[in-house]
Design an enzyme around this catalytic site. Sequence first.
Site, PDB file in Angstrom:
ATOM      1  N   LEU A  57       1.030  -0.419   0.508  1.00  0.00           N
ATOM      2  CA  LEU A  57      -0.094   0.012  -0.298  1.00  0.00           C
ATOM      3  C   LEU A  57       1.107   1.259   0.170  1.00  0.00           C
ATOM      4  CD1 LEU A  57      -2.578  -0.849   3.467  1.00  0.00           C
ATOM      5  CD2 LEU A  57      -1.984  -1.775   0.332  1.00  0.00           C
ATOM      6  N   GLU A  60       0.199   7.869  -2.192  1.00  0.00           N
ATOM      7  CA  GLU A  60       1.158   9.483  -3.043  1.00  0.00           C
ATOM      8  C   GLU A  60       1.942  10.491  -2.224  1.00  0.00           C
ATOM      9  OE1 GLU A  60      -0.782  11.436  -6.285  1.00  0.00           O
ATOM     10  OE2 GLU A  60      -1.851  11.768  -4.105  1.00  0.00           O
ATOM     11  N   CYS A  61       3.705  10.402  -2.698  1.00  0.00           N
ATOM     12  CA  CYS A  61       3.783  11.771  -2.700  1.00  0.00           C
ATOM     13  C   CYS A  61       4.515  12.601  -3.206  1.00  0.00           C
ATOM     14  CB  CYS A  61       5.027  10.915  -1.472  1.00  0.00           C
ATOM     15  SG  CYS A  61       6.234  12.135  -0.732  1.00  0.00           S
ATOM     16  N   CYS A  72      12.207  12.583   3.164  1.00  0.00           N
ATOM     17  CA  CYS A  72      11.287  10.698   2.870  1.00  0.00           C
ATOM     18  C   CYS A  72      11.979  10.638   1.855  1.00  0.00           C
ATOM     19  CB  CYS A  72       9.573  11.477   2.657  1.00  0.00           C
ATOM     20  SG  CYS A  72       9.296  11.294   0.496  1.00  0.00           S
ATOM     21  N   CYS A  74       9.832   7.790   0.068  1.00  0.00           N
ATOM     22  CA  CYS A  74       8.977   7.630  -1.016  1.00  0.00           C
ATOM     23  C   CYS A  74       9.633   7.396  -1.658  1.00  0.00           C
ATOM     24  CB  CYS A  74       7.987   8.236  -0.531  1.00  0.00           C
ATOM     25  SG  CYS A  74       7.257   9.024   0.689  1.00  0.00           S
ATOM     26  N   GLU A  98      -1.927  11.836  -0.047  1.00  0.00           N
ATOM     27  CA  GLU A  98      -0.333  13.128   0.193  1.00  0.00           C
ATOM     28  C   GLU A  98      -0.276  12.959   1.402  1.00  0.00           C
ATOM     29  OE1 GLU A  98       2.719  14.351  -0.946  1.00  0.00           O
ATOM     30  OE2 GLU A  98       1.317  14.193  -2.567  1.00  0.00           O
ATOM     31  N   GLY A  99       0.773  12.913   2.237  1.00  0.00           N
ATOM     32  CA  GLY A  99       1.220  14.267   3.250  1.00  0.00           C
ATOM     33  C   GLY A  99       0.457  12.772   4.539  1.00  0.00           C
ATOM     34  N   ASP A 132      -1.939  10.872  11.507  1.00  0.00           N
ATOM     35  CA  ASP A 132      -1.883   9.725  10.298  1.00  0.00           C
ATOM     36  C   ASP A 132      -3.479   9.746  10.100  1.00  0.00           C
ATOM     37  OD1 ASP A 132      -1.847   8.116   7.924  1.00  0.00           O
ATOM     38  OD2 ASP A 132      -0.513   7.162   9.050  1.00  0.00           O
ATOM     39  N   ARG A 134      -4.721   8.332   7.136  1.00  0.00           N
ATOM     40  CA  ARG A 134      -5.187   7.582   6.287  1.00  0.00           C
ATOM     41  C   ARG A 134      -6.132   6.465   6.672  1.00  0.00           C
ATOM     42  NH1 ARG A 134       1.420   6.051   4.570  1.00  0.00           N
ATOM     43  NH2 ARG A 134       1.121   5.702   6.872  1.00  0.00           N
TER      44      ARG A 134
END
Length: 217
Positions: A57, A60-61, A72, A74, A98-99, A132, A134
């Site tokens: 998983l 997006e970055c 980072c 990523c 994102e983020g 976080d 997400r």
Amino acid sequence: MPAFPAATTRSRVRVPLRFHDGYGVDAELVTFHGLTDGQEHVAVVLGDPGAVPLVRLHSECLTGDVFGSARCDCGPQLREAVERIAERGGVLLYLRQEGRGIGLYNKLDAYALQDQGLDTYAANAALGLPEDARDYTAAAQMLDALGITGLDLLSNNPDKADQLRTLGVEVRDRVPTGVFATPDNVRYLRAKVLQTQHTLPLTELRETAPLTELSVG
């Protein structure tokens, strides 16, 4: 029954992936109908997923994935994941989060606070945002639509495995990624270990960390 509404596949298209270091592989990109958060997440199918695919998983970055930001890890994780999944067979879910789910502008605001000495999580809190944000329900929907009920998860983040299991996905094993430390991101990586228990070798993440991948046992 899954603990989420069903999604369906929308389209499948073959895309030859080519990276700046010369690595290339053919992938199938899959889009979906019915994802709970309404975002345009994409599944990248690599190789033959088999009975127990390797799955990542990947949130997006833009700064890391596209512009190569060294703040980072990523971008290097994305590159590594594509090759490792292609070798074994599996799926990379590219999630538009994102983020850590706070969005691009907020992430850049958090970067500015990090420049003043806050770590990545304290910077989010100072902006009145969650550490976080997400949620992986859409990821579970995507896996279900692809017929994947059990998997090995390529991740250092225990929360990803925990959320998927709560949603009814069988995570057989959590496979660590490489650790891509630079002088610019080592404080960020240390914060992930201390704050959210990422499985990274903390003793190796010193302020003088080299610009190379650290091994993970």
